[in-house]
Design a protein around this motif. Structure first.
Motif, PDB file in Angstrom:
ATOM      1  N   ARG A 225      25.863  31.099  43.383  1.00  3.66           N
ATOM      2  CA  ARG A 225      26.650  32.292  43.101  1.00  3.66           C
ATOM      3  C   ARG A 225      26.214  32.822  41.736  1.00  3.66           C
ATOM      4  O   ARG A 225      25.991  32.043  40.800  1.00  3.66           O
ATOM      5  CB  ARG A 225      28.154  32.000  43.047  1.00  3.66           C
ATOM      6  CG  ARG A 225      28.734  31.361  44.301  1.00  3.66           C
ATOM      7  CD  ARG A 225      28.835  32.353  45.444  1.00  3.66           C
ATOM      8  NE  ARG A 225      29.525  31.753  46.576  1.00  3.66           N
ATOM      9  CZ  ARG A 225      28.928  31.051  47.535  1.00  3.66           C
ATOM     10  NH1 ARG A 225      27.613  30.865  47.470  1.00  3.66           N
ATOM     11  NH2 ARG A 225      29.617  30.540  48.535  1.00  3.66           N
ATOM     12  N   CYS A 226      26.114  34.153  41.637  1.00  7.50           N
ATOM     13  CA  CYS A 226      25.780  34.787  40.360  1.00  7.50           C
ATOM     14  C   CYS A 226      26.684  35.997  40.223  1.00  7.50           C
ATOM     15  O   CYS A 226      26.480  37.016  40.892  1.00  7.50           O
ATOM     16  CB  CYS A 226      24.315  35.189  40.326  1.00  7.50           C
ATOM     17  SG  CYS A 226      23.732  35.753  38.710  1.00  7.50           S
ATOM     18  N   LEU A 227      27.716  35.916  39.373  1.00  4.11           N
ATOM     19  CA  LEU A 227      28.765  36.922  39.308  1.00  4.11           C
ATOM     20  C   LEU A 227      28.915  37.446  37.878  1.00  4.11           C
ATOM     21  O   LEU A 227      28.952  36.660  36.929  1.00  4.11           O
ATOM     22  CB  LEU A 227      30.093  36.328  39.776  1.00  4.11           C
ATOM     23  CG  LEU A 227      30.060  35.689  41.180  1.00  4.11           C
ATOM     24  CD1 LEU A 227      31.312  34.870  41.417  1.00  4.11           C
ATOM     25  CD2 LEU A 227      29.901  36.757  42.230  1.00  4.11           C
ATOM     26  N   PRO A 228      29.013  38.773  37.708  1.00  3.42           N
ATOM     27  CA  PRO A 228      29.169  39.329  36.355  1.00  3.42           C
ATOM     28  C   PRO A 228      30.580  39.121  35.832  1.00  3.42           C
ATOM     29  O   PRO A 228      31.519  38.862  36.592  1.00  3.42           O
ATOM     30  CB  PRO A 228      28.868  40.816  36.556  1.00  3.42           C
ATOM     31  CG  PRO A 228      29.261  41.088  37.965  1.00  3.42           C
ATOM     32  CD  PRO A 228      28.947  39.825  38.738  1.00  3.42           C
ATOM     33  N   ALA A 229      30.731  39.253  34.529  1.00  7.18           N
ATOM     34  CA  ALA A 229      32.045  39.138  33.894  1.00  7.18           C
ATOM     35  C   ALA A 229      32.964  40.249  34.383  1.00  7.18           C
ATOM     36  O   ALA A 229      32.514  41.295  34.855  1.00  7.18           O
ATOM     37  CB  ALA A 229      31.899  39.199  32.369  1.00  7.18           C
ATOM     38  N   ILE A 233      29.331  45.350  35.932  1.00  7.97           N
ATOM     39  CA  ILE A 233      28.659  45.439  37.230  1.00  7.97           C
ATOM     40  C   ILE A 233      27.454  44.517  37.276  1.00  7.97           C
ATOM     41  O   ILE A 233      27.154  43.907  38.300  1.00  7.97           O
ATOM     42  CB  ILE A 233      28.244  46.885  37.519  1.00  7.97           C
ATOM     43  CG1 ILE A 233      29.488  47.771  37.622  1.00  7.97           C
ATOM     44  CG2 ILE A 233      27.442  46.984  38.814  1.00  7.97           C
ATOM     45  CD1 ILE A 233      29.193  49.230  37.831  1.00  7.97           C
ATOM     46  N   VAL A 234      26.759  44.408  36.169  1.00  2.97           N
ATOM     47  CA  VAL A 234      25.634  43.485  36.061  1.00  2.97           C
ATOM     48  C   VAL A 234      25.798  42.689  34.779  1.00  2.97           C
ATOM     49  O   VAL A 234      26.548  43.066  33.880  1.00  2.97           O
ATOM     50  CB  VAL A 234      24.276  44.231  36.063  1.00  2.97           C
ATOM     51  CG1 VAL A 234      24.012  44.858  37.414  1.00  2.97           C
ATOM     52  CG2 VAL A 234      24.249  45.281  34.969  1.00  2.97           C
ATOM     53  N   GLY A 235      25.094  41.581  34.704  1.00  2.00           N
ATOM     54  CA  GLY A 235      25.196  40.741  33.513  1.00  2.00           C
ATOM     55  C   GLY A 235      23.863  40.118  33.164  1.00  2.00           C
ATOM     56  O   GLY A 235      22.814  40.496  33.694  1.00  2.00           O
ATOM     57  N   GLY A 236      23.914  39.115  32.287  1.00  2.00           N
ATOM     58  CA  GLY A 236      22.693  38.496  31.813  1.00  2.00           C
ATOM     59  C   GLY A 236      22.342  37.180  32.452  1.00  2.00           C
ATOM     60  O   GLY A 236      21.335  36.564  32.102  1.00  2.00           O
ATOM     61  N   ILE A 409      34.305  27.776  41.313  1.00  2.00           N
ATOM     62  CA  ILE A 409      34.562  29.043  40.626  1.00  2.00           C
ATOM     63  C   ILE A 409      36.049  29.344  40.599  1.00  2.00           C
ATOM     64  O   ILE A 409      36.607  29.773  39.581  1.00  2.00           O
ATOM     65  CB  ILE A 409      33.770  30.177  41.298  1.00  2.00           C
ATOM     66  CG1 ILE A 409      32.274  29.949  41.088  1.00  2.00           C
ATOM     67  CG2 ILE A 409      34.191  31.539  40.738  1.00  2.00           C
ATOM     68  CD1 ILE A 409      31.394  30.921  41.843  1.00  2.00           C
ATOM     69  N   GLY A 410      36.727  29.129  41.723  1.00  2.00           N
ATOM     70  CA  GLY A 410      38.160  29.388  41.773  1.00  2.00           C
ATOM     71  C   GLY A 410      38.953  28.505  40.834  1.00  2.00           C
ATOM     72  O   GLY A 410      39.943  28.941  40.231  1.00  2.00           O
ATOM     73  N   ALA A 411      38.519  27.256  40.651  1.00  2.00           N
ATOM     74  CA  ALA A 411      39.257  26.320  39.812  1.00  2.00           C
ATOM     75  C   ALA A 411      38.943  26.491  38.329  1.00  2.00           C
ATOM     76  O   ALA A 411      39.815  26.282  37.475  1.00  2.00           O
ATOM     77  CB  ALA A 411      38.951  24.885  40.242  1.00  2.00           C
ATOM     78  N   LEU A 412      37.704  26.896  38.005  1.00  2.00           N
ATOM     79  CA  LEU A 412      37.279  26.876  36.603  1.00  2.00           C
ATOM     80  C   LEU A 412      37.082  28.256  35.979  1.00  2.00           C
ATOM     81  O   LEU A 412      37.158  28.392  34.758  1.00  2.00           O
ATOM     82  CB  LEU A 412      35.961  26.088  36.476  1.00  2.00           C
ATOM     83  CG  LEU A 412      35.982  24.640  36.984  1.00  2.00           C
ATOM     84  CD1 LEU A 412      34.601  24.024  36.849  1.00  2.00           C
ATOM     85  CD2 LEU A 412      37.007  23.824  36.215  1.00  2.00           C
ATOM     86  N   VAL A 420      29.164  34.331  35.374  1.00  2.00           N
ATOM     87  CA  VAL A 420      29.248  32.992  35.959  1.00  2.00           C
ATOM     88  C   VAL A 420      28.112  32.806  36.963  1.00  2.00           C
ATOM     89  O   VAL A 420      27.946  33.617  37.876  1.00  2.00           O
ATOM     90  CB  VAL A 420      30.593  32.767  36.674  1.00  2.00           C
ATOM     91  CG1 VAL A 420      30.608  31.407  37.375  1.00  2.00           C
ATOM     92  CG2 VAL A 420      31.750  32.861  35.690  1.00  2.00           C
ATOM     93  N   THR A 421      27.334  31.752  36.772  1.00  2.48           N
ATOM     94  CA  THR A 421      26.301  31.385  37.732  1.00  2.48           C
ATOM     95  C   THR A 421      26.411  29.900  38.038  1.00  2.48           C
ATOM     96  O   THR A 421      26.582  29.087  37.131  1.00  2.48           O
ATOM     97  CB  THR A 421      24.894  31.697  37.196  1.00  2.48           C
ATOM     98  OG1 THR A 421      24.757  33.111  37.068  1.00  2.48           O
ATOM     99  CG2 THR A 421      23.812  31.185  38.134  1.00  2.48           C
TER     100      THR A 421
END
Length: 431
Positions: A225-229, A233-236, A409-412, A420-421
């Motif tokens: 999973r690779c999710l922006p803050a 919309i996009v992140g680093g 991801i849901g827990a942390l 988050v990746t």
């Protein structure tokens, strides 16, 4: 003493009260939805100002020269007819319908001239292009008004109104009031179109920058999973999987400092460089050394962290190197977890650096988690506390890695304070 409504009447009809126009203007400026903008305009004009109303946006936004020869192409955003049901209205004048208006039509003339146009009947070409039910409805009205919806010096669309013959024609005062409302409409349309363009660009950028769904190489199970803050919309963050000789697989997880498009632009460059270096089948420590040199040459004062792991299912081993990155977590088949001891290495972009690497056993059924700090670190939780929490949640036995990834991801990181990746890898155990 009783209050009297702010309504000015004339033998031509009713002029919208100034307070209502001002209130609607404010709402139009704040609306970013084209259908909602049309609804606001039609709510205040039909039936109090006219028997019928419609809102159009130019197909070539903010450009009055929609077609050659002075004609315009416009898309109908909404229509309201007094005493006609909405289903019948929608069938005769469907929202979203495109119409080409001839250069000599009052609609094109109001767009080109930037001024309201009062007329007794639509031009013949517009009537010919209308749907049969629409032509019958149009014939009921005796006077029409077309008003350009301006946004500064440009025209974003136009409004049209119609009154039945028994009501009387539109006056200059009517046209002036409608022009004021149309100016607010034009601003709202322009803002909405700008947002739509920005969203399109952002979505395109996101699709081009974010990694595709990982394809598990032979001998491995992989999910990521690779999710922006939140609010971005996009992140680093990035991750990548690279097929290597002899059945090995390289896995890269990186994190560029910051959020948004600037961090994403640096990320895209580093991801491409790291992928190219991995294809050379370099040792993890050597790859990070070259990637550090690339980072310092980008000309941007931005830091990044990275971890590179080479997994060899045949030897049931994993060789890792990290550049300022948090260590991976290993969950063993018996439910225990451990954090491999990796040599320290500075973040990418600080200058010439030398990196070490470690080789660990990676038996079938075990899971290795590579991740960025957004998973484990928050404003109220240090990264070492987050790693302990990760170790508590990660063990899953023979469960699906997709389920485990979402559970982590849901827990942390449910608030997504940072990008988050997470990448989870497992050598399948015996059936």
């Amino acid at each position: 003493m009783t209050d009297t409504p702010e309504v000015v009447t004339s033998h031509h009809g009713t002029v919208l009260r100034p307070g209502l126009v001002t209130e609607t203007e404010l709402q139009l400026h704040g609306s970013l939805d084209l259908a909602g903008i049309a609804g606001l305009v039609l709510d205040v004009t039909v039936p109090d100002f006219a028997d019928a109303g419609a809102v159009f946006v130019l197909e070539h936004p903010l450009n009055a020269g929609g077609t050659g020869g002075g004609g315009v192409v416009a898309r109908r955003l909404g229509t309201r007819l007094a005493l006609v049901s909405q289903p019948v209205t929608q069938e005769a004048f469907p929202a979203g319908e495109m119409t080409a208006f001839a250069a000599d039509s009052p609609y094109a003339r109001c767009v080109r001239g930037g001024e309201p146009v009062i007329f007794a009947r639509p031009d013949s070409r517009t009537l010919e292009r209308a749907r049969p039910g629409g032509r019958e409805i149009i014939s009921r009205y005796g006077c029409f008004l077309a008003v350009p919806a301006t946004a500064g010096a440009e025209v974003a669309g136009f409004l049209t109104f119609a009154r039945s013959a028994g009501w009387g024609g539109f006056s200059d005062a009517d046209a002036a009031t409608a022009a004021r409302l149309a100016a607010g409409t034009g601003t709202g349309i322009a803002n909405a179109l700008t947002l739509m363009r920005h969203r399109f660009i952002a979505d395109t950028l996101q699709r081009s920058l974010l990694a595709a769904e990982p394809v598990a190489p032979p001998g491995l199970e992989v999910t990521a999973r690779c999710l922006p803050a939140a609010g971005q919309i996009v992140g680093g963050d990035w991750y990548d999987l690279v097929a290597l000789p002899a059945g090995k697989t390289g896995i890269i997880v990186g994190d560029v400092m910051g959020h948004g498009p600037e961090a994403a632009a640096v990320m895209a460059q580093l991801r491409a460089a790291a992928h190219a270096l991995a294809l050379l089948d370099l040792e993890p420590a050597e790859l990070l050394g070259h990637l550090d040199q690339v980072t310092t040459m980008l000309g941007r004062p931005m830091l990044a962290t990275c971890v590179y792991a080479v997994i060899d299912p045949a030897s049931q081993s994993c060789t890792l190197s990290a550049a300022g990155h948090l260590p991976p977590v290993l969950a063993m088949p018996d439910g225990t977890t451990r954090v491999p001891d990796l040599p320290g290495g500075q973040s990418l972009g600080l200058g010439s650096a030398v990196y070490g690497q470690a080789r660990i056993k990676f038996p079938p059924g075990s899971i290795i988690a590579l991740y960025t700090d957004g998973l484990v670190e928050t404003r109220t939780r240090s990264f070492d506390q987050g790693i302990l929490a990760l170790r508590a949640v990660l063990p899953c036995g023979p469960c699906q890695l997709d389920t485990t990834c979402d559970r982590l991801i849901g827990a942390l990181a449910e608030r997504f304070e940072d990008d988050v990746t997470v990448v989870l890898v497992r050598i399948p155990g015996p059936l």
